[in-house]
Design an enzyme around this catalytic site. Structure first.
Site, mmCIF file in Angstrom:
data_model
loop_
_atom_site.group_PDB
_atom_site.id
_atom_site.type_symbol
_atom_site.label_atom_id
_atom_site.label_comp_id
_atom_site.label_asym_id
_atom_site.label_seq_id
_atom_site.Cartn_x
_atom_site.Cartn_y
_atom_site.Cartn_z
ATOM 1 N N HIS A 50 -17.345 9.552 -2.199
ATOM 2 C CA HIS A 50 -18.025 10.498 -3.102
ATOM 3 C C HIS A 50 -19.338 11.016 -2.530
ATOM 4 O O HIS A 50 -19.932 11.931 -3.097
ATOM 5 C CB HIS A 50 -18.235 9.870 -4.485
ATOM 6 C CG HIS A 50 -19.285 8.802 -4.535
ATOM 7 N ND1 HIS A 50 -19.853 8.370 -5.717
ATOM 8 C CD2 HIS A 50 -19.876 8.062 -3.562
ATOM 9 C CE1 HIS A 50 -20.737 7.419 -5.476
ATOM 10 N NE2 HIS A 50 -20.766 7.227 -4.183
ATOM 11 N N LYS A 53 -15.375 1.333 -0.451
ATOM 12 C CA LYS A 53 -15.977 1.249 -1.792
ATOM 13 C C LYS A 53 -17.140 2.226 -1.933
ATOM 14 O O LYS A 53 -18.150 2.110 -1.269
ATOM 15 C CB LYS A 53 -16.466 -0.176 -2.069
ATOM 16 C CG LYS A 53 -17.096 -0.361 -3.450
ATOM 17 C CD LYS A 53 -17.516 -1.805 -3.668
ATOM 18 C CE LYS A 53 -18.120 -1.996 -5.064
ATOM 19 N NZ LYS A 53 -19.429 -1.314 -5.198
ATOM 20 N N GLY A 98 -18.008 0.880 5.932
ATOM 21 C CA GLY A 98 -19.272 1.299 5.332
ATOM 22 C C GLY A 98 -19.723 0.303 4.290
ATOM 23 O O GLY A 98 -20.246 0.672 3.238
#
Length: 473
Positions: A351, A347, A277
């Site tokens: 979240h 990274k 990602g």
């Protein structure tokens, strides 16, 4: 006991201020004045000295805790209740270009009537918003109804002329990272805050762990997840502003931050680092620059990959041509196709996803990992508001450098940790996701076949953004 508690806080404040003064004097570095008419990163130069930055943090946290102790509880709660007007007033001034108007007016300031004339608002109402903010040290009222910027209000300055802002309102936040962040949050989060209780108290929304059944979904009356919502033609302005905000946030991160995430010299020659990602690949660019033997494989969705290739052709065409950087279309919610990676780099991805999806991402990586594969996760780690019992963290393999504040402060420095908790609330509201505590992340890693070995601070500006290194169990 109470007198001792107050004295301890007062001593922390006094000692910290003395330390700041000594360090500034020794290094011939001025301390920025609150009433200074402008703000720039250079004005914060004293914070480049870790001891000064820590002393400022301790003093400010002690002041906040001292106020909580001295103000009557009902008054304290009332201050929190009326605090809702602060972001409202900030949005009024931000979108009305008040900071830019006052910058052009100079240090003499401008009467509320004249400010209102330049932004087409009712003078008395605008003046009351400004006075409310000035009472909280954002802007200054230098004489009755005459206002000017200070160091805090100037942080919202786009740097553009009022003439340009009026002529090109759609590009107001282009190349203006912090102002774009402010506008995005003041737009979305004020709206979401109005429905948060109703959503949390709703049997369907409140217990949902899906990205399309969130407080955001209820507030904007949509069945689309956040990012798909922004892709709608009707959301063009919000989409572009969000892009400027993310660019600005990324630009604030030290470019060498990724270099601290792992001992990259410990990897074998020709090691492969898979940036899962990875977007445009900006995070791995410093790695490729410093470690010519590494190969970076950047994975993301098709439209992102095409933009990434364009960026690398501009910035590092030789690395792209030599195959030291490769782009690969991959959805990280699907099984990981690369089975021989030395490092999986994840990274600030986890979240954005509810726990069930985070588990799927990590499990796919574990299934593709070799026994010597390293997992490097970069995320904010949310501190607890209490001190972790002895042994809870120490018993983890490796060093988890969660540094508590000195007694009698809250271990998380109290209100000064508001940024990471605010981010955690944003993740909950928009994605049913979260910024993890260290124990939450440890548990998720273990449940997906990874063992946490190290948690390291990689951004000296705060105590939250960390590199978490894990190995296959």
């Amino acid at each position: 006991m109470m007198a001792e508690f107050l004295t301890q806080l007062a001593n922390l404040i006094s000692g910290s201020i003395s330390a700041i003064k000594i360090l500034c004097d020794q290094n011939n570095t001025p301390f920025p004045e609150l009433d200074a008419p402008s703000f720039s990163p250079n004005s914060e130069a004293f914070r480049s000295y870790p001891e000064a930055a820590e002393a400022a943090k301790v003093a400010a946290a002690a002041c906040l805790q001292l106020a909580a102790a001295l103000v009557p509880p009902t008054d304290f709660v009332n201050h929190e209740l009326i605090g809702v007007y602060k972001p409202v007033a900030l949005r009024v001034c931000l979108e009305a270009n008040v900071t830019e108007i006052l910058r052009e007016a100079g240090p003499e300031g401008l009467h509320a009537n004249d400010i209102a004339g330049k932004c087409s608002l009712e003078p008395l109402k605008l003046g009351r918003n400004l006075r409310y903010l000035a009472a909280h040290h954002c802007y200054r009222e230098i004489s009755p109804n005459v206002f000017t910027n200070n160091r805090i209000s100037s942080a919202m300055d786009t740097g553009k002329s009022v003439k340009d802002l009026k002529a090109n309102p759609d590009s107001k936040y282009e190349n203006c990272g912090f102002a774009a962040v402010c506008s995005h949050r003041l737009d979305f989060e004020l709206k979401l805050g109005a429905v948060a209780w109703e959503a949390l108290n709703d049997a369907e929304y409140g217990f949902s762990n899906e990205p399309d059944k969130t407080i955001f979904s209820k507030g904007f009356q949509t069945d689309l997840p956040f990012y798909q919502f922004l892709e709608q033609p009707s959301q063009r302005y919000r989409r572009h502003r969000f892009g400027y905000a993310m660019q600005g946030a990324a630009a604030l991160e030290p470019s060498e931050m990724i270099l601290k995430a792992l001992d990259w010299n410990s990897l074998p020659d020709s090691a492969e680092v898979v940036d899962v990602g990875g977007g445009l690949g900006t995070a791995t660019m410093p790695l490729v620059q410093k470690y010519p033997n590494l190969t970076a494989i950047i994975q993301d969705l098709p439209n992102v990959i095409e933009e990434g290739k364009k960026l690398w052709i501009t910035k590092m065409p030789a690395a792209l041509a030599a195959g030291r950087v490769r782009f690969e279309v991959h959805d990280f919610l699907s099984p990981q196709p690369i089975k021989d990676a030395n490092v999986f780099l994840v990274k600030q991805i986890l979240h954005n996803w509810p726990v069930g999806y985070t588990t799927r991402i990590l499990r796919h990586l574990r299934e593709a990992a070799q026994p010597n594969t390293l997992l490097v996760v970069i995320e904010n780690i949310t501190p607890y508001a209490c001190r972790i019992p002895s042994g809870t963290v120490d018993n983890m393999t490796g060093a988890v450098d969660v540094k508590p504040a000195p007694e009698p402060l809250l271990s998380n420095y109290g209100g000064l940790s508001g940024t990471v908790y605010g981010m955690d609330m944003t993740m909950m509201w928009c994605f049913n996701a979260q910024e993890f505590t260290i124990l939450q992340l440890k548990e998720i890693l273990e449940n997906t076949g990874w063992q946490l070995t190290r948690c390291t601070l990689i951004d000296a500006r705060d105590n939250f953004l960390r590199s978490i290194v894990a190995v296959p169990i």
